[in-house]
Design a protein around this motif. Structure first.
Motif, PDB file in Angstrom:
ATOM      1  N   ARG A  22      10.693  71.008  58.748  1.00  0.00           N
ATOM      2  CA  ARG A  22      11.651  71.705  57.895  1.00  0.00           C
ATOM      3  C   ARG A  22      11.446  73.198  58.002  1.00  0.00           C
ATOM      4  O   ARG A  22      10.383  73.671  58.368  1.00  0.00           O
ATOM      5  N   GLN A  23      12.486  73.922  57.643  1.00  0.00           N
ATOM      6  CA  GLN A  23      12.421  75.372  57.622  1.00  0.00           C
ATOM      7  C   GLN A  23      13.130  75.887  56.386  1.00  0.00           C
ATOM      8  O   GLN A  23      14.034  75.254  55.870  1.00  0.00           O
ATOM      9  N   GLN A  24      12.703  77.038  55.905  1.00  0.00           N
ATOM     10  CA  GLN A  24      13.331  77.685  54.759  1.00  0.00           C
ATOM     11  C   GLN A  24      14.208  78.807  55.302  1.00  0.00           C
ATOM     12  O   GLN A  24      13.733  79.675  56.016  1.00  0.00           O
ATOM     13  N   VAL A  25      15.496  78.772  54.973  1.00  0.00           N
ATOM     14  CA  VAL A  25      16.436  79.791  55.431  1.00  0.00           C
ATOM     15  C   VAL A  25      16.854  80.617  54.220  1.00  0.00           C
ATOM     16  O   VAL A  25      17.286  80.070  53.203  1.00  0.00           O
ATOM     17  N   GLY A  48      24.019  90.520  45.825  1.00  0.00           N
ATOM     18  CA  GLY A  48      22.581  90.775  45.879  1.00  0.00           C
ATOM     19  C   GLY A  48      21.697  89.604  45.523  1.00  0.00           C
ATOM     20  O   GLY A  48      20.474  89.743  45.512  1.00  0.00           O
ATOM     21  N   HIS A  49      22.241  88.450  45.243  1.00  0.00           N
ATOM     22  CA  HIS A  49      21.422  87.277  44.935  1.00  0.00           C
ATOM     23  C   HIS A  49      20.754  86.780  46.208  1.00  0.00           C
ATOM     24  O   HIS A  49      21.405  86.634  47.241  1.00  0.00           O
ATOM     25  N   ARG A  50      19.454  86.515  46.131  1.00  0.00           N
ATOM     26  CA  ARG A  50      18.706  85.949  47.266  1.00  0.00           C
ATOM     27  C   ARG A  50      18.309  84.524  46.902  1.00  0.00           C
ATOM     28  O   ARG A  50      17.848  84.268  45.796  1.00  0.00           O
ATOM     29  N   PHE A  51      18.473  83.612  47.835  1.00  0.00           N
ATOM     30  CA  PHE A  51      18.063  82.230  47.603  1.00  0.00           C
ATOM     31  C   PHE A  51      17.705  81.593  48.934  1.00  0.00           C
ATOM     32  O   PHE A  51      18.059  82.094  50.003  1.00  0.00           O
ATOM     33  N   GLU A  52      16.939  80.512  48.865  1.00  0.00           N
ATOM     34  CA  GLU A  52      16.498  79.812  50.067  1.00  0.00           C
ATOM     35  C   GLU A  52      17.075  78.406  50.090  1.00  0.00           C
ATOM     36  O   GLU A  52      17.223  77.765  49.046  1.00  0.00           O
ATOM     37  N   GLU A  72      27.455  79.259  50.672  1.00  0.00           N
ATOM     38  CA  GLU A  72      27.953  79.598  49.339  1.00  0.00           C
ATOM     39  C   GLU A  72      26.780  79.920  48.425  1.00  0.00           C
ATOM     40  O   GLU A  72      25.795  79.189  48.370  1.00  0.00           O
ATOM     41  N   CYS A  73      26.879  81.043  47.710  1.00  0.00           N
ATOM     42  CA  CYS A  73      25.821  81.460  46.795  1.00  0.00           C
ATOM     43  C   CYS A  73      25.653  80.426  45.689  1.00  0.00           C
ATOM     44  O   CYS A  73      26.632  79.956  45.115  1.00  0.00           O
ATOM     45  N   GLN A  74      24.395  80.091  45.388  1.00  0.00           N
ATOM     46  CA  GLN A  74      24.117  79.071  44.381  1.00  0.00           C
ATOM     47  C   GLN A  74      24.317  79.581  42.960  1.00  0.00           C
ATOM     48  O   GLN A  74      24.460  78.801  42.042  1.00  0.00           O
ATOM     49  N   ARG A  75      24.350  80.887  42.774  1.00  0.00           N
ATOM     50  CA  ARG A  75      24.505  81.456  41.431  1.00  0.00           C
ATOM     51  C   ARG A  75      25.954  81.798  41.101  1.00  0.00           C
ATOM     52  O   ARG A  75      26.455  81.439  40.054  1.00  0.00           O
ATOM     53  N   CYS A  76      26.602  82.558  42.007  1.00  0.00           N
ATOM     54  CA  CYS A  76      27.943  83.061  41.662  1.00  0.00           C
ATOM     55  C   CYS A  76      29.060  82.431  42.492  1.00  0.00           C
ATOM     56  O   CYS A  76      30.229  82.624  42.192  1.00  0.00           O
ATOM     57  N   GLY A  77      28.726  81.698  43.557  1.00  0.00           N
ATOM     58  CA  GLY A  77      29.750  81.026  44.357  1.00  0.00           C
ATOM     59  C   GLY A  77      30.383  81.888  45.432  1.00  0.00           C
ATOM     60  O   GLY A  77      31.215  81.416  46.193  1.00  0.00           O
ATOM     61  N   SER A  78      29.997  83.169  45.531  1.00  0.00           N
ATOM     62  CA  SER A  78      30.568  84.016  46.587  1.00  0.00           C
ATOM     63  C   SER A  78      29.880  83.707  47.915  1.00  0.00           C
ATOM     64  O   SER A  78      28.901  82.967  47.974  1.00  0.00           O
ATOM     65  N   GLU A  79      30.377  84.284  48.969  1.00  0.00           N
ATOM     66  CA  GLU A  79      29.846  83.993  50.298  1.00  0.00           C
ATOM     67  C   GLU A  79      28.551  84.769  50.543  1.00  0.00           C
ATOM     68  O   GLU A  79      28.483  85.970  50.335  1.00  0.00           O
ATOM     69  N   ALA A  80      27.520  84.060  50.976  1.00  0.00           N
ATOM     70  CA  ALA A  80      26.229  84.672  51.288  1.00  0.00           C
ATOM     71  C   ALA A  80      26.011  84.614  52.785  1.00  0.00           C
ATOM     72  O   ALA A  80      26.491  83.710  53.470  1.00  0.00           O
TER      73      ALA A  80
END
Length: 127
Positions: free
Chosen positions: A27-30, A37-41, A55-63
């Protein structure tokens, strides 16, 4: 008798298998960063094709993928209107002829809404 067969173990509660001798998939963490500005893996398989957008997990915008400096722009098909698709099947001359025929039928009352139909010009013959 059925009561005794399940004694000692709860249904679906415990597994009696252990993890010895099992090799887990790589596995890898991306890391992704959205436009706000939200960062998530996201955990993905080593063999997976990592996408440039998620898709951003917090706001739904494109990451975008943090590891990719200049992500490729999405290839979008040009928008085709109904008129464009119609012109793929027929020429404008053919369309004008069809329109003329349909307008004649509409004016004669042969097609269209029933409340707009005129009485038929043909005389009905009684038998």
């Amino acid at each position: 008798m059925a009561e005794r067969t399940l004694r000692g173990a709860s249904l679906g509660g415990k597994s009696f298998e252990d993890e010895r001798g099992i090799e887990f998939a790589g596995r890898q963490q991306v890391t992704f960063v959205c436009t706000r500005g939200h960062r998530f893996e996201v955990t993905m398989s080593d063999e997976a094709d990592v996408p440039n957008h998620w898709e951003c997990q917090r706001c739904g915008s494109e990451a975008t993928n943090a590891a990719v400096e200049n992500p490729e722009a999405k290839v979008e098909k040009p928008v085709r209107s109904h008129w464009d698709m119609l012109l793929e099947r027929r020429s404008e001359k053919e369309l004008e002829e069809i329109l003329k025929e349909r307008l004649e039928l509409l004016r004669d009352g042969e097609i269209g809404p029933a409340h707009l139909h005129r009485p038929s010009r043909r005389k009905k013959t009684s038998v």
